[in-house]
Motif scaffolding. Structure first.
Motif, PDB file in Angstrom:
ATOM      1  N   PRO A  20       2.622   7.587  -3.730  1.00  0.00           N
ATOM      2  CA  PRO A  20       2.210   8.424  -4.866  1.00  0.00           C
ATOM      3  C   PRO A  20       1.273   9.564  -4.472  1.00  0.00           C
ATOM      4  O   PRO A  20       1.393  10.679  -5.008  1.00  0.00           O
ATOM      5  CB  PRO A  20       1.507   7.429  -5.805  1.00  0.00           C
ATOM      6  N   GLU A  21       0.361   9.297  -3.535  1.00  0.00           N
ATOM      7  CA  GLU A  21      -0.533  10.366  -3.079  1.00  0.00           C
ATOM      8  C   GLU A  21       0.228  11.403  -2.266  1.00  0.00           C
ATOM      9  O   GLU A  21       0.015  12.612  -2.428  1.00  0.00           O
ATOM     10  CB  GLU A  21      -1.671   9.765  -2.250  1.00  0.00           C
ATOM     11  N   MET A  22       1.099  10.945  -1.390  1.00  0.00           N
ATOM     12  CA  MET A  22       1.872  11.847  -0.531  1.00  0.00           C
ATOM     13  C   MET A  22       2.747  12.781  -1.359  1.00  0.00           C
ATOM     14  O   MET A  22       2.914  13.957  -1.027  1.00  0.00           O
ATOM     15  CB  MET A  22       2.736  11.015   0.418  1.00  0.00           C
ATOM     16  N   MET A  23       3.308  12.262  -2.471  1.00  0.00           N
ATOM     17  CA  MET A  23       4.205  13.047  -3.311  1.00  0.00           C
ATOM     18  C   MET A  23       3.489  13.700  -4.485  1.00  0.00           C
ATOM     19  O   MET A  23       4.130  14.330  -5.328  1.00  0.00           O
ATOM     20  CB  MET A  23       5.343  12.152  -3.806  1.00  0.00           C
ATOM     21  N   ASN A  24       2.154  13.538  -4.526  1.00  0.00           N
ATOM     22  CA  ASN A  24       1.326  14.183  -5.544  1.00  0.00           C
ATOM     23  C   ASN A  24       1.815  13.845  -6.957  1.00  0.00           C
ATOM     24  O   ASN A  24       1.971  14.723  -7.812  1.00  0.00           O
ATOM     25  CB  ASN A  24       1.305  15.704  -5.342  1.00  0.00           C
ATOM     26  N   LEU A  25       2.043  12.549  -7.199  1.00  0.00           N
ATOM     27  CA  LEU A  25       2.532  12.114  -8.500  1.00  0.00           C
ATOM     28  C   LEU A  25       1.386  12.112  -9.512  1.00  0.00           C
ATOM     29  O   LEU A  25       0.358  11.467  -9.304  1.00  0.00           O
ATOM     30  CB  LEU A  25       3.150  10.720  -8.404  1.00  0.00           C
ATOM     31  N   THR A  26       1.568  12.796 -10.606  1.00  0.00           N
ATOM     32  CA  THR A  26       0.519  12.935 -11.612  1.00  0.00           C
ATOM     33  C   THR A  26       0.112  11.581 -12.185  1.00  0.00           C
ATOM     34  O   THR A  26      -1.077  11.335 -12.447  1.00  0.00           O
ATOM     35  CB  THR A  26       1.002  13.852 -12.745  1.00  0.00           C
ATOM     36  N   THR A  27       1.069  10.691 -12.399  1.00  0.00           N
ATOM     37  CA  THR A  27       0.757   9.385 -12.977  1.00  0.00           C
ATOM     38  C   THR A  27       0.151   8.427 -11.961  1.00  0.00           C
ATOM     39  O   THR A  27      -0.354   7.363 -12.334  1.00  0.00           O
ATOM     40  CB  THR A  27       2.022   8.732 -13.547  1.00  0.00           C
ATOM     41  N   GLY A  28       0.249   8.763 -10.693  1.00  0.00           N
ATOM     42  CA  GLY A  28      -0.276   7.898  -9.647  1.00  0.00           C
ATOM     43  C   GLY A  28       0.590   6.706  -9.313  1.00  0.00           C
ATOM     44  O   GLY A  28       0.144   5.787  -8.619  1.00  0.00           O
ATOM     45  N   ARG A  29       1.847   6.703  -9.780  1.00  0.00           N
ATOM     46  CA  ARG A  29       2.717   5.573  -9.481  1.00  0.00           C
ATOM     47  C   ARG A  29       4.181   6.005  -9.500  1.00  0.00           C
ATOM     48  O   ARG A  29       4.550   7.009 -10.138  1.00  0.00           O
ATOM     49  CB  ARG A  29       2.534   4.454 -10.502  1.00  0.00           C
ATOM     50  N   LEU A  30       5.017   5.229  -8.809  1.00  0.00           N
ATOM     51  CA  LEU A  30       6.455   5.425  -8.888  1.00  0.00           C
ATOM     52  C   LEU A  30       6.943   4.979 -10.265  1.00  0.00           C
ATOM     53  O   LEU A  30       6.360   4.086 -10.889  1.00  0.00           O
ATOM     54  CB  LEU A  30       7.175   4.615  -7.807  1.00  0.00           C
ATOM     55  N   ALA A  31       8.024   5.589 -10.730  1.00  0.00           N
ATOM     56  CA  ALA A  31       8.586   5.221 -12.024  1.00  0.00           C
ATOM     57  C   ALA A  31       9.314   3.885 -11.924  1.00  0.00           C
ATOM     58  O   ALA A  31       9.737   3.452 -10.844  1.00  0.00           O
ATOM     59  CB  ALA A  31       9.538   6.303 -12.506  1.00  0.00           C
ATOM     60  N   ASP A  32       9.465   3.241 -13.069  1.00  0.00           N
ATOM     61  CA  ASP A  32      10.251   2.026 -13.174  1.00  0.00           C
ATOM     62  C   ASP A  32      11.680   2.398 -13.582  1.00  0.00           C
ATOM     63  O   ASP A  32      11.866   3.332 -14.380  1.00  0.00           O
ATOM     64  CB  ASP A  32       9.642   1.104 -14.226  1.00  0.00           C
ATOM     65  N   ASP A  73       0.835  -1.206   0.000  1.00  0.00           N
ATOM     66  CA  ASP A  73       0.000   0.000   0.000  1.00  0.00           C
ATOM     67  C   ASP A  73       0.869   1.255   0.000  1.00  0.00           C
ATOM     68  O   ASP A  73       0.528   2.259  -0.650  1.00  0.00           O
ATOM     69  CB  ASP A  73      -0.928   0.011   1.216  1.00  0.00           C
ATOM     70  N   ALA A  74       1.968   1.199   0.748  1.00  0.00           N
ATOM     71  CA  ALA A  74       2.874   2.350   0.801  1.00  0.00           C
ATOM     72  C   ALA A  74       3.450   2.648  -0.576  1.00  0.00           C
ATOM     73  O   ALA A  74       3.535   3.823  -0.990  1.00  0.00           O
ATOM     74  CB  ALA A  74       3.998   2.093   1.797  1.00  0.00           C
ATOM     75  N   LEU A  75       3.839   1.610  -1.316  1.00  0.00           N
ATOM     76  CA  LEU A  75       4.422   1.795  -2.642  1.00  0.00           C
ATOM     77  C   LEU A  75       3.376   2.186  -3.687  1.00  0.00           C
ATOM     78  O   LEU A  75       3.614   3.071  -4.505  1.00  0.00           O
ATOM     79  CB  LEU A  75       5.125   0.504  -3.092  1.00  0.00           C
ATOM     80  N   ASP A  76       2.231   1.528  -3.644  1.00  0.00           N
ATOM     81  CA  ASP A  76       1.252   1.676  -4.718  1.00  0.00           C
ATOM     82  C   ASP A  76       0.276   2.826  -4.519  1.00  0.00           C
ATOM     83  O   ASP A  76      -0.266   3.352  -5.505  1.00  0.00           O
ATOM     84  CB  ASP A  76       0.442   0.383  -4.869  1.00  0.00           C
ATOM     85  N   LYS A  77       0.051   3.222  -3.273  1.00  0.00           N
ATOM     86  CA  LYS A  77      -1.003   4.210  -3.017  1.00  0.00           C
ATOM     87  C   LYS A  77      -0.525   5.382  -2.155  1.00  0.00           C
ATOM     88  O   LYS A  77      -0.659   6.539  -2.528  1.00  0.00           O
ATOM     89  CB  LYS A  77      -2.190   3.527  -2.348  1.00  0.00           C
TER      90      LYS A  77
END
Length: 268
Positions: A222-234, A215-219
């Motif tokens: 991304p919400e905490m860092m306000n990522l536009t794509t909603g996910r961490l990059a690969d 949950d920390a990685l997937d949700k």
């Protein structure tokens, strides 16, 4: 698209995992010959073993190490065309994120700059003469979104990366007319071991939120860092940008800073 990297010689730092491993794999797939450096070889590099890959174990906190790694490229493959300064993040013994600016003393600041800035300065200083001998080359520095978006919990890291980004711009001005292009790639949060290893950033966020690491990685992150794509990059997404900037297909691109950050940086 053929990136025209076949036969070119590259040095990649921090190559045993994460972004560095993805960059190494991508350059090899494009036909480059790669000197990969890291403290240990690791299973990722073992899986890539081939005649075009040489691993040089090195601790870049040692002031002599960057020059020795670059020299190995010339000794093994006859010169140098590409330098990817990827090694970075918390140096050995340092854990990020911090709780406050006040949590880091002089020694922590020195270590952070030694690893994230001075090792780059030394590698570039060794690489430029070899590139000039071949009529030019490409340097790609892997910085961070924190270079332009300051974070109070990573202030020493962000300051070192901001200096690295500034260095790249200055180098591009001085050496561009002599055939050396210098560019920067600035990732945001990436699914690297810094995030995903046991005790890594994902576990820290999960503990604070009372949630699971997935949950920390997937949700949560991304919400905490306000990522536009909603996910961490690969890591591969960062490696693709690095490979393009290292390629002659980017012959008119120098002094640029590419944000590959899931929309982390919102400012113009």
């Amino acid at each position: 698209m053929d990136l025209q990297l076949a036969g070119r010689v590259a040095v990649v730092t921090g190559a045993s995992k994460g972004i560095g491993l993805a960059v190494t794999s991508t350059l090899l797939a494009e036909g480059a010959r790669v000197v990969a450096t890291s403290r240990t070889r690791g299973p990722g590099l073992e899986a890539l073993a081939c005649p075009d890959l040489v691993h040089v174990p090195a601790d870049l906190m040692d002031p002599a190490a960057p020059e020795e790694v670059v020299a190995r490229a010339a000794e093994t493959f006859g010169g140098l065309d590409i330098l990817v300064n990827n090694a970075g993040g918390p140096p050995p013994g340092v854990t990020l994120p911090r709780g406050s600016f006040l949590d880091a003393g002089d020694e922590e600041w020195r270590a952070m700059f030694e690893f994230n800035l001075f090792s780059v300065v030394r590698a570039v200083r060794a690489a430029i003469p070899l590139m000039l001998e071949r009529g030019g080359g490409a340097i790609v520095n892997v910085s961070s979104g924190n270079a332009r978006q300051p974070s109070p919990i990573n202030v020493d890291y962000g300051a070192a990366k901001a200096a690295m980004t500034n260095l790249g711009k200055a180098l591009s001005v001085e050496f561009g007319s002599r055939g050396i292009r210098v560019n920067t790639v600035s990732p945001g949060p990436v699914r690297t071991p810094w995030w995903t290893d046991q005790g890594g950033v994902a576990d820290m966020i999960a503990a604070q939120a009372g949630a699971g690491r997935d949950d920390a990685l997937d949700k949560i992150a991304p919400e905490m860092m306000n990522l536009t794509t909603g996910r961490l990059a690969d890591p591969q997404e960062i490696a693709d940008a690095v490979a393009l900037l290292a390629s002659p297909r980017s012959a008119s691109t120098t002094g640029a800073d590419f944000a590959v950050d899931s929309g982390f940086l919102k400012e113009i």
